[in-house]
Enzyme design. Structure first.
Site, short mmCIF file in Angstrom:
data_model
loop_
_atom_site.label_atom_id
_atom_site.label_comp_id
_atom_site.label_asym_id
_atom_site.label_seq_id
_atom_site.Cartn_x
_atom_site.Cartn_y
_atom_site.Cartn_z
N GLU A 78 0.78 -1.11 0.02
CA GLU A 78 0.08 0.03 -0.03
C GLU A 78 0.84 1.26 -0.16
OE1 GLU A 78 -0.60 -2.84 1.66
OE2 GLU A 78 -2.66 -3.14 1.59
N HIS A 88 -10.97 -3.35 11.08
CA HIS A 88 -11.55 -3.28 9.87
C HIS A 88 -13.00 -2.60 9.81
CE1 HIS A 88 -8.85 -6.01 7.85
NE2 HIS A 88 -9.54 -6.83 7.45
C1 LIG Z 1 -2.21 -4.65 4.40
C2 LIG Z 1 -3.41 -5.22 4.29
N1 LIG Z 1 -3.70 -5.13 2.80
C3 LIG Z 1 -4.59 -5.94 2.21
C4 LIG Z 1 -5.65 -6.56 3.12
C5 LIG Z 1 -6.53 -7.47 2.70
N2 LIG Z 1 -6.54 -8.93 2.39
C6 LIG Z 1 -6.68 -9.59 3.51
S1 LIG Z 1 -6.05 -11.12 3.30
C7 LIG Z 1 -5.39 -10.74 1.98
C8 LIG Z 1 -4.46 -11.93 1.27
C9 LIG Z 1 -3.10 -11.97 1.80
O1 LIG Z 1 -2.52 -13.18 1.37
P1 LIG Z 1 -1.47 -14.16 2.04
O2 LIG Z 1 -0.43 -13.30 2.79
O3 LIG Z 1 -1.08 -14.92 0.81
O4 LIG Z 1 -2.20 -14.89 2.98
P2 LIG Z 1 -3.60 -16.22 2.67
O5 LIG Z 1 -4.68 -15.36 2.65
O6 LIG Z 1 -3.33 -16.59 1.30
O7 LIG Z 1 -3.33 -17.21 3.81
C10 LIG Z 1 -5.42 -9.43 1.64
C11 LIG Z 1 -4.96 -8.89 0.40
C12 LIG Z 1 -5.11 -6.62 4.40
N3 LIG Z 1 -5.85 -7.36 5.33
N4 LIG Z 1 -4.04 -6.05 4.93
#
Ligand SMILES: Cc1ncc(C[n+]2csc(CCOP(=O)(O)OP(=O)(O)O)c2C)c(N)n1
Ligand SMILES: Cc1ncc(C[n+]2csc(CCOP(=O)(O)OP(=O)(O)O)c2C)c(N)n1
Ligand SMILES: [Mg+2]
Ligand SMILES: [Mg+2]
Lengths: 314, 349, 314, 349
Positions: free
Chosen positions: D66, D135
């Site tokens: 971000e 959130h």
């Molecule tokens: C800083 C931030 N950016 C975006 C999000 C929205 N978001 C929640 S989970 C996620 C995916 C994260 O992917 P990963 O780290 O691979 O973990 P996974 O969900 O695959 O276990 C996103 C983009 C967030 N919660 N926090």
């Protein structure tokens, strides 16, 4: 931009930077300069070498230690001095100071005092160049300290993901204020990290103007051919204190390093390659330009108080 | 306050040093870190040679990684240490907002009391001598806005010391705001360790005609303004809130009930700022009070001194407005007061 | 912790996770669960393998996709369910929900819904362990998406600079919500990047509980010997949607990948290594424990309204 | 407003989509990016299939970066593009504060007008259904505090469309705040492209007894409260400020001069918040006004519905306080009003 290294021009720009910085030191305690300054003495070769390899349409992002980059880009010296004086004919009408120089006519973008902060912007600018199918490249100068910040790696990742036309020029003077690079990361890692982020990276040692020039030419060529972003880790040293005109408090070891660097001052090397006449001519020109700039600054007014609230919004 | 303690005149920077030194001595879990924490200048002497005295694991320099380093402090605090994270400028906190707001301020709540974050974040506000747009922000209102954070901004050496010790011992994350123009301020400070109560303000000067509330360095300027106001027969009460969150609303309400006039002089922008909070509380809770506010001009801070002097409130602009609020001559031009600490400031940058 | 892989225990924990998640799916639309859930089905082998290699005093940092890590750590299942129900006997008295589980008695730290945000904290905790000369290690679970954030690299840099006792467990399921890793970085770079940041890093393919167990044991040993931080890139796949209990909208390719993964479900592999009796016994135990937890949750009250303002400050 | 335009009933999410689509069609320099910008769900349909229609360089997904991505937007904007950077949650902006505050908001000032940053940052506020502490934050006051930024928070589909188009065409950085509980709101919206004026508020309901000012989703709740208030004979005026910076102080001042009572219902915490700014302006500029405010409870947001319902203001808590301010029976318990959009919300999370 020519692929031939122009020694005369290099010497001229190098001297113009060196003499400007020395003039700042001379004047600093008179309180005419209204802005903290981060001098480039010792690091000029990078700015000069890189700038000579650029085209007019290339874009420069620099930082608070930006005098050398600004001058090597042949941006407006008069306005730079007026800005240091806080005057209304300055590059930012006195509202920016030494840490926020800019010259839009030379595509020299406003610099930032927050370390690393302009780097994602440089990447965004490169994105726009690609978006608009322009051929220019972005030059992004930064210190080795800037690579400590996470956003540096976010920026490299995005640049490599989108194959952006950008050359990161890492000026590695080993220090962030008083912190040696070894106290901030292990294994001297900048090139290897950059490569792992999908960037073509190379270290250039020797603090030689011509080597920096050649390396930049190589980068530009590579960008033309494979459009991969580039990083040059340019080894150098800063001879003055981090900020201001005081002498730095140095360890014995660092003192010796700087002594050695001063002995190999590339300004002398360039000078030695020119005729006496050429040197004399350039020296005169440089003195005249700096005198002119100072007069320009002195003659300019401070901004009117009504300017305080101008240019907050478009 | 602290009647029986031995006192000595020291300055604000020394007071911070003393608090840190004494707490590090008292409690092995206290450590101090941040960019340049162990450098030769030691943050205006406030951390000078602590790394030599306590070892380099208790006072150390960091990479330029403000976001990550905040998280490191939070994690260390969760593990029972009491970190003091030091920033050369408040502007750098903008890199740490996620950790401070999303993590530190909420840790206790989202674990319903299982965890706490005894982290102190020391931040210096800069100004003048060309610091400009990015090196002079005072963002106290951001932190005041967030439940779960405490925020203090001491003005006197006494409160700098007692406030820092209280912050270190507090089990919540505390933003400790210091002002570069205050480091040289001298005053009596108890030599032994002591705490001030976070959440209590202080009337620094009694008066009946108008209440002036400052923040950090503008408390100084408000005191100077109160001197100017004497010459026009206005007797101002000057309040130093010291703690910005929690706020001592009572001390301000009590004062304005008496004076019926409130001037808040923020050391920061006014919109949604400290001044709006104070005036709002008074508007809701006290009747028939005339309110005004001063603060940074509504623009980024310019570097050139010709504009910068209009950017900040100063003793004479404060006095002029206060006098007008008290029905005084609106044409009164108070003399300019020399702000020595600002004129003499030449770094370290 | 033993260096011997305990198949029975692995099967039990694996099944307890799988069945809990399936129960969540079953109950979800009844609106009893008051919290969005990020299920771990498909990824359980990591949590189980890693957890079996840990000591009681080791510290766990996880994230919003934390059920598997929580259960594999043998943290309080009753309280987890009560938390999902928003009840006052939950791990956070209903104030945290699925994304903010914690169990201090198991050194399971509160999880965060902001990607990567708990990673520097895990590093800070490891710093404190070293500071206090403790022998424990910190386990830091995160997704591959978390490595996109700059603060991830700041955290690794600091961990390597200070030789901290921490193992980063990167659960690489290739996706961040709907974004494939390839759309976020090139060259599948996590291990190489981690190494360039001074971390011992290794990829573990195969999604096998025992392999994850062995790798974690190796990491713990290496930390004991050379105190270098470790990273395991654990290749896996997530069979459910990113959040909630809906089916994911998948490409044909990804659908096939998941089918393949389901065919090689390590739960079945573990089951096959046990006697029928053993399996039956464990299945019964698991069902009983989940039933108990649900009853516990149902029987618990919602928190009183006065709790709203409790635990904001210490 | 827009008397001669053809109108159609669409919802808030469709209005955002329409604005984006029409602007991308009009100007090649406009592009949209952010986490999941091109995913199958397309941010509640607001970016649905734009990558197919305009190509993937004009609507694209990003790494989870971000901070860096904000800088990329600023740089692209400096180069003449008009980026729309989209966030699924306002809470993530805490990662972008340095770029927004230190860079975007000051670029024009530090270059004395040589540069501008026509960047739109779209952010959704979440709430309910267990979104919890991280959130559900609504941090408008942070951005309102900073000169150089514009901030808007439209409530109606009409203003969502006209406000987004105005934001895209604005040469300043604009924080465009949308609320997840508004996406399904339907209303008449001109089918053609049009702009609303950033900086102008709107009286959504006339009344004489009290002025209620909401923000984003609390405007809806304030309208509902005004219905409740009818039953006790209170005729409330409800104002939607739409633009939070610049603020239309005039429209509020004019209303309170008439009603003599001001209730600000923020969709966020109150300390140093939007509500304090509005009340302060009125306290300074208007005489004898009774002021009150409502907003988030002074704690992080809990997930459990039994506590969450006390965290937010709601139509009946608004009505109750407004009635008390108007001298009504303090024991009046207005009925609970069903907030369909909240009850029916089941994601996408
Ligand atoms: C800083 C931030 N950016 C975006 C999000 C929205 N978001 C929640 S989970 C996620 C995916 C994260 O992917 P990963 O780290 O691979 O973990 P996974 O969900 O695959 O276990 C996103 C983009 C967030 N919660 N926090
Ligand atoms: C984000 C941020 N952190 C800290 C600082 C304080 N600071 C200013 S310059 C500097 C050193 C940066 O070192 P480097 O990037 O190597 O550049 P150099 O000064 O050596 O040219 C530091 C720490 C800052 N301006 N911004
Ligand atoms: Mg350096
Ligand atoms: Mg993933």
């Amino acid at each position: 931009m020519k692929n031939q290294f122009d020694i005369k021009k290099a010497y001229y720009l190098f001297l113009l930077i060196r003499k400007s910085e020395e003039k700042i030191i001379e004047l600093y305690n008179s309180d005419k300069i209204k802005s903290p300054v981060h001098l480039s003495i010792g690091q000029e070769a990078i700015a000069v070498g890189v700038s000579l390899a650029l085209s007019k349409s290339d874009i420069i992002f620099s930082n608070y230690r930006g005098h050398a980059h600004f001058i090597a880009r042949e941006a407006n010296l008069d306005k730079m001095w007026a800005e240091l004086y806080g005057k209304s004919r300055g590059t930012a009408r006195g509202k920016g100071g030494s840490m926020h120089l800019n010259d839009i006519s030379k595509n020299f973008m406003p610099t930032s005092a927050i370390v690393t902060s302009a780097i994602p912007e440089a990447v965004g600018y490169a994105f726009a160049l690609k978006y608009k199918k322009k051929n220019s490249v972005v030059i992004c100068y930064h210190g080795e300290g800037a690579t400590d910040e996470g956003v540096f790696w976010e920026s490299l990742n995005f640049a490599s993901l989108h194959d952006l036309p950008i050359i990161f020029i890492c000026e590695n003077n080993r220090y962030a204020i008083y912190s040696h690079q070894n106290t901030r990361s292990i294994n001297d890692p900048i090139v290897s990290r950059a490569i792992s982020f999908g960037i073509d990276a190379e270290r250039i040692s020797g603090n030689s103007t011509e080597e920096f020039f050649k390396a930049t030419i190589r980068c530009k060529e590579k960008i033309k051919n494979n459009s991969k972003p580039q990083l040059l880790e340019c080894m150098t040293s800063r001879w003055q204190d981090h900020v201001g005109v005081t002498q730095p408090e140095l360890s014995k070891e660092e003192e010796n390093n700087i002594k050695k660097a001063i002995k190999h001052d590339d300004l002398k090397n360039l000078e030695n390659k020119l005729s006496k006449d050429e040197v004399l001519h350039i020296k005169k020109r440089v003195n005249k330009e700096i005198e002119h700039a100072i007069k320009f600054a002195e003659a300019s007014d401070f901004p009117r108080s009504s300017e305080l609230l101008e240019n907050v919004y478009y | 306050m602290d009647k029986n303690l031995e006192k000595k005149v020291i300055n604000y920077g020394e007071a911070i040093y003393e608090a840190t030194y004494q707490e590090m001595q008292r409690d092995n879990n206290v450590f101090a870190y941040g960019l340049g924490a162990d450098d030769p200048k030691g943050h205006y002497g406030t951390t000078k040679d602590l790394h030599l005295k306590f070892g380099k694991n208790r006072c150390f320099d960091t990479p330029l990684s403000e976001d990550g380093m905040t998280g490191v402090g939070i994690g260390a605090a969760m593990a029972g240490l009491r970190p003091i994270f030091i920033h050369q400028r408040m502007d750098f906190l903008l890199l740490c907002m996620n950790q401070i707001v999303n993590m530190a301020s909420k840790m206790r709540y989202i674990s319903s009391g299982e965890h706490c974050v005894p982290l102190v974040i020391r931040v210096a506000i800069g100004r003048s001598w060309g610091q400009g747009a990015q090196h002079s922000q005072a963002l106290q209102s951001f932190f005041m806005h967030i439940p779960g954070l405490k925020v203090i901004a001491p003005t006197t050496p006494h409160d700098a010391k007692g406030g820092l010790i209280a912050s270190i011992r507090d089990n919540n994350p505390v933003i400790y705001i210091e002002h570069r123009m205050l480091y040289k301020n001298a005053g009596y400070v108890p030599t032994n360790s002591f705490e001030i109560e976070i959440g209590k303000g202080r009337v620094l000067k009694d008066g009946n005609d108008i209440t002036i509330v400052g923040v950090s360095h503008t408390v100084e300027d408000s005191l100077r303004a109160s001197e100017l106001l004497k010459s026009v027969g206005v007797n101002a009460e000057v309040i130093d809130p010291i703690s910005l969150s929690p706020i001592d609303y009572e001390i301000i309400r009590n004062s304005v009930m008496k004076t019926k006039k409130l001037l808040v002089v923020d050391n920061g922008w006014t919109r949604c700022g400290f001044s709006s909070e104070i005036i709002t509380d008074v508007a809701i809770n006290c009747e028939k009070i005339t309110c005004e506010r001063l603060g940074f001009a509504d623009c980024p801070c310019p570097t050139t001194p010709s504009l910068e002097k209009h950017f900040y409130p100063n003793p004479s602009s404060i006095a002029k407005l206060a006098n007008r609020m008290c029905g005084g001559n609106i044409d009164w031009s108070p003399p300019e007061v020399v702000q020595h600490e600002i004129l003499s400031f030449k770094g370290p940058f």
